[in-house]
Enzyme design. Structure first.
Site, PDB file in Angstrom:
ATOM      1  N   LYS A   1      -3.045  11.885  -3.975  1.00 19.86           N
ATOM      2  CA  LYS A   1      -2.986  10.687  -2.940  1.00 19.86           C
ATOM      3  C   LYS A   1      -3.162   9.607  -4.133  1.00 19.86           C
ATOM      4  CE  LYS A   1      -4.139  12.399   1.418  1.00 19.86           C
ATOM      5  NZ  LYS A   1      -2.938  12.137   1.773  1.00 19.86           N
TER       6      LYS A   1
ATOM      7  N   THR B   1      -2.099   9.019  -7.036  1.00 25.47           N
ATOM      8  CA  THR B   1      -0.766   8.706  -8.003  1.00 25.47           C
ATOM      9  C   THR B   1       0.262   8.154  -6.787  1.00 25.47           C
ATOM     10  OG1 THR B   1      -1.070  10.602  -9.317  1.00 25.47           O
ATOM     11  CG2 THR B   1       1.029   9.917  -9.352  1.00 25.47           C
TER      12      THR B   1
ATOM     13  N   THR C   1      -4.039   6.869  11.732  1.00 23.98           N
ATOM     14  CA  THR C   1      -2.722   7.146  11.849  1.00 23.98           C
ATOM     15  C   THR C   1      -2.303   8.332  12.715  1.00 23.98           C
ATOM     16  OG1 THR C   1      -2.873   8.519   9.700  1.00 23.98           O
ATOM     17  CG2 THR C   1      -2.415   5.937   9.448  1.00 23.98           C
TER      18      THR C   1
ATOM     19  N   THR D   1       4.529  14.682   4.560  1.00 19.82           N
ATOM     20  CA  THR D   1       3.512  14.827   3.476  1.00 19.82           C
ATOM     21  C   THR D   1       3.056  13.391   2.904  1.00 19.82           C
ATOM     22  OG1 THR D   1       4.863  16.729   2.837  1.00 19.82           O
ATOM     23  CG2 THR D   1       3.016  16.039   1.464  1.00 19.82           C
TER      24      THR D   1
ATOM     25  N   ASP E   1      -0.047   7.992   2.572  1.00 23.29           N
ATOM     26  CA  ASP E   1       0.257   7.107   1.203  1.00 23.29           C
ATOM     27  C   ASP E   1       1.044   5.973   1.369  1.00 23.29           C
ATOM     28  OD1 ASP E   1      -1.769   9.109   0.252  1.00 23.29           O
ATOM     29  OD2 ASP E   1      -0.093  10.358  -0.635  1.00 23.29           O
TER      30      ASP E   1
ATOM     31  N   HIS F   1      12.469  11.180   4.628  1.00 24.86           N
ATOM     32  CA  HIS F   1      12.872  11.506   3.343  1.00 24.86           C
ATOM     33  C   HIS F   1      11.974  12.649   2.825  1.00 24.86           C
ATOM     34  CE1 HIS F   1      14.442   7.401   3.774  1.00 24.86           C
ATOM     35  NE2 HIS F   1      15.462   7.720   2.959  1.00 24.86           N
TER      36      HIS F   1
END
Length: 623
Positions: A364, A366, A540, A568, A572, A605
């Site tokens: 997370k 990164t 969220t 995923t 982030d 994406h």
């Protein structure tokens, strides 16, 4: 080459040549005299009986005081002398007074036509009488020179360099000095510039060595700019600054003088230092023209040497940190993510076959750091990696993404963290973590990297690292007046004493219910955190957007409609955009709306880092 050869080439008699070279040429025209002298210089003709007084030898003596004192100035003298038809005799005393006297006597014995002399010190000036007794023109250069035009303009250079920083609003400027011929002039220029701009001069801001004293001055005086007298010392400082986690020019500005022989010196991976290039060779040529002008009894005054200072690049110079756009610091997990695409997520007692397999940098911290960088915001990452090849992969990716990774450390004997991510056909994901080096990130590691928090506007923290380290990161951020945004991932509780250090808490629905199980509305559960000291809570909700809960109520922000492929990295992407736009001055409502757009782009994406939106794309989605 003899006198007859010179006469034949010039088209004059041998007696005419003799009169000219022996300075008995009053009856000879200037054109003839110049033509003969040009040939004499070109062929280095020395008249018979050159030991007699008033006989020109076409030689210049150059007397230096140390091996480094002239830099490339000597090259300029020699080249100009040869161009003008003169030879040079070069001597160096290397700081020895006896040798200096022997050098002067040797030059006189060789009957040089003039001397360019750099005395060792004031004691040396007593030797000037020996030169004057022979009636030989002499130009004294350096700090003890005949006038300021015989000295490289180091004082003016230091003044202008210091002013470069002052123009950019720096007021705490240190001076890095190296011993040498320019030291005193450079220091005087630095002090004069501070005085002229009403900035107080402090003796402890003048440093000659790089070490503990420098560290104390940087911290105690809150130095934002450094002027260096020598380029090699500036290079040394640059390496020191990077080892102490200072980023140039974000945390410190550095400017230096650079000789014309140092132009391309730099350490790999480091920026080129913003510098003034001192034109030593041009100055040497100027000195040579001056002495020749005197030797040849020119009636017109010699030229003046003009040095126009222009900063060579701005890679290491900028505004002070408190006047820059605030940066974002990200603290948390650094992994290599392995993606496994399957028709459905694994279940107990069942075997799932994957269609695709791929590994990318993740974690997370990164992901959020890259997300912030994609939005063209300055960002620093703090975390631990292992001593394995995966760590090199992380460093390379951060460099390519323009993320400052000076806060990322290798842990000897540990493996870089890993995440195994299953993604089903609906875009939903399940993640299994192997902490690796992430679990070794301690509160002391945060304290040691305190400098990285300087000028931070926001600090993004995730709980995939030890909780006491999360708490220390929050405290450090608050000490630097940075707002904190915490993602409570992979944890089932938040310590009560941590809550007061959290400005914005961002759980998803599952994380909220894990932290506060049982019945109750989202707003009511979020309100419990606010009652405990958290500033605001944003929940969220995937395709339903997000809900902002504050002490005064709650507000829903719908999601941007999109087809989900992989959720995923949605959180982030959301947090990266929220922090970036808050740091740029947006209201929380507007930033939450923009963050939803970034999250929507991400889920459409595959992967996390590849799905993070850039600023141009995001600005195109904003209403």
């Amino acid at each position: 080459m003899n006198i007859k050869d010179i006469a034949q080439l010039a088209g004059v008699s041998t007696s005419t040549v003799s009169k000219i070279v022996n300075h008995r040429d009053a009856s000879i025209t200037a054109a003839t005299r110049d033509r003969v002298l040009e040939l004499v210089r070109k062929y280095h003709y020395t008249p018979y009986g050159s030991s007699k007084p008033n006989t020109t030898t076409w030689r210049i003596g150059v007397l230096l005081s140390s091996s480094i004192s002239m830099d490339s100035t000597l090259d300029g003298i020699i080249q100009q002398a040869q161009k003008s038809g003169y030879g040079t005799l070069v001597f160096n005393s290397y700081g020895n007074h006896d040798q200096e006297e022997r050098n002067i006597l040797a030059a006189l014995e060789h009957r040089v036509d003039g001397m360019v002399w750099e005395p060792i010190d004031r004691t040396s000036l007593a030797l000037k009488s020996k030169i004057e007794a022979q009636g030989i023109p002499e130009l004294t250069i350096g700090p003890l020179g005949d006038d300021r035009t015989a000295l490289m303009p180091y004082e003016e250079a230091a003044y202008s360099l210091t002013e470069e920083l002052i123009k950019r609003h720096h007021t705490s400027i240190a001076c890095l000095l190296s011993p040498g011929r320019r030291t005193q002039s450079f220091l005087h220029g630095y002090r004069r510039c501070l005085f002229d701009h009403n900035i107080q001069y402090h003796t402890d801001m003048v440093l000659e060595t790089i070490g503990e004293d420098l560290t104390q001055v940087l911290e105690n005086r809150q130095v934002t700019g450094i002027v260096a007298s020598h380029y090699h010392h500036a290079l040394e400082f640059l390496q020191f600054a990077e080892s102490m986690h200072y980023r140039l020019p974000q945390d410190l500005s550095l400017v230096s003088l650079m000789n014309d022989t140092n132009v391309h010196l730099r350490y790999p991976g480091s920026p080129e230092i913003s510098s003034y290039v001192m034109r030593n060779a041009d100055f040497g040529a100027y000195l040579c023209r001056r002495i020749i002008h005197t030797i040849e009894h020119e009636s017109q005054p010699s030229e003046a040497f003009e040095h126009v200072f222009a900063l060579d690049g701005e890679q290491t110079v900028g505004r002070p940190p408190d006047q820059q756009c605030k940066k974002i610091v990200v603290v948390g997990s650094i992994n290599v993510d392995t993606y496994l695409t399957a028709p459905s997520l694994p279940k107990a007692g069942m075997t799932t076959t994957t269609r695709n397999f791929a590994s990318t940098p993740g974690g997370k911290a990164t992901n959020q750091a890259v997300g912030v960088a994609r939005l063209q915001h300055q960002v620093s990452l703090i975390g631990n990696v292992g001593s394995d090849p995966a760590a090199d992969y992380i460093y390379k990716t951060m460099r390519q993404a323009h993320v400052d990774a000076t806060g990322v450390r290798r842990v000897t004997g540990a493996d870089t963290g890993k995440a195994y991510i299953f993604v089903d056909s609906k875009g939903e994901s399940m993640i299994s973590l192997v902490a690796g080096a992430n679990e070794s990130l301690t509160p002391d590691d945060i304290t040691e990297r305190d400098q990285i928090f300087r000028n931070a506007g926001y600090c993004l923290i995730q709980t995939e690292i030890p909780m006491d380290t999360v708490a220390e990161a929050c405290r450090t951020a608050k000490r630097h007046q940075a707002a904190t945004i915490v993602k409570p991932s992979s944890c089932d509780h938040l310590p009560e004493d941590l809550l007061t250090s959290i400005d914005i808490l961002i759980p998803n629905l599952n994380e909220l219910n894990t932290l506060i199980p049982g019945p109750g509305s989202l707003a009511d559960k979020a309100k419990q955190f606010i009652d405990g000291g958290v500033g605001k809570v944003i929940i969220t909700l995937g395709e339903r957007g997000c809900t902002l809960v504050t002490a005064s109520g709650h507000k829903d922000f719908p999601a941007h409609e999109t087809r989900a492929i992989d959720d995923t990295g949605a959180s982030d992407a959301f947090i990266s955009a929220l922090a970036s736009y808050l740091c740029s001055g947006c209201s929380l409502d507007k930033a939450a709306h923009i963050a939803n757009l970034a999250a929507g782009f991400s889920v459409a994406h595959e992967g996390v880092i590849p799905s993070l939106i850039n600023r141009r794309q995001l600005e195109g989605l904003i209403d």
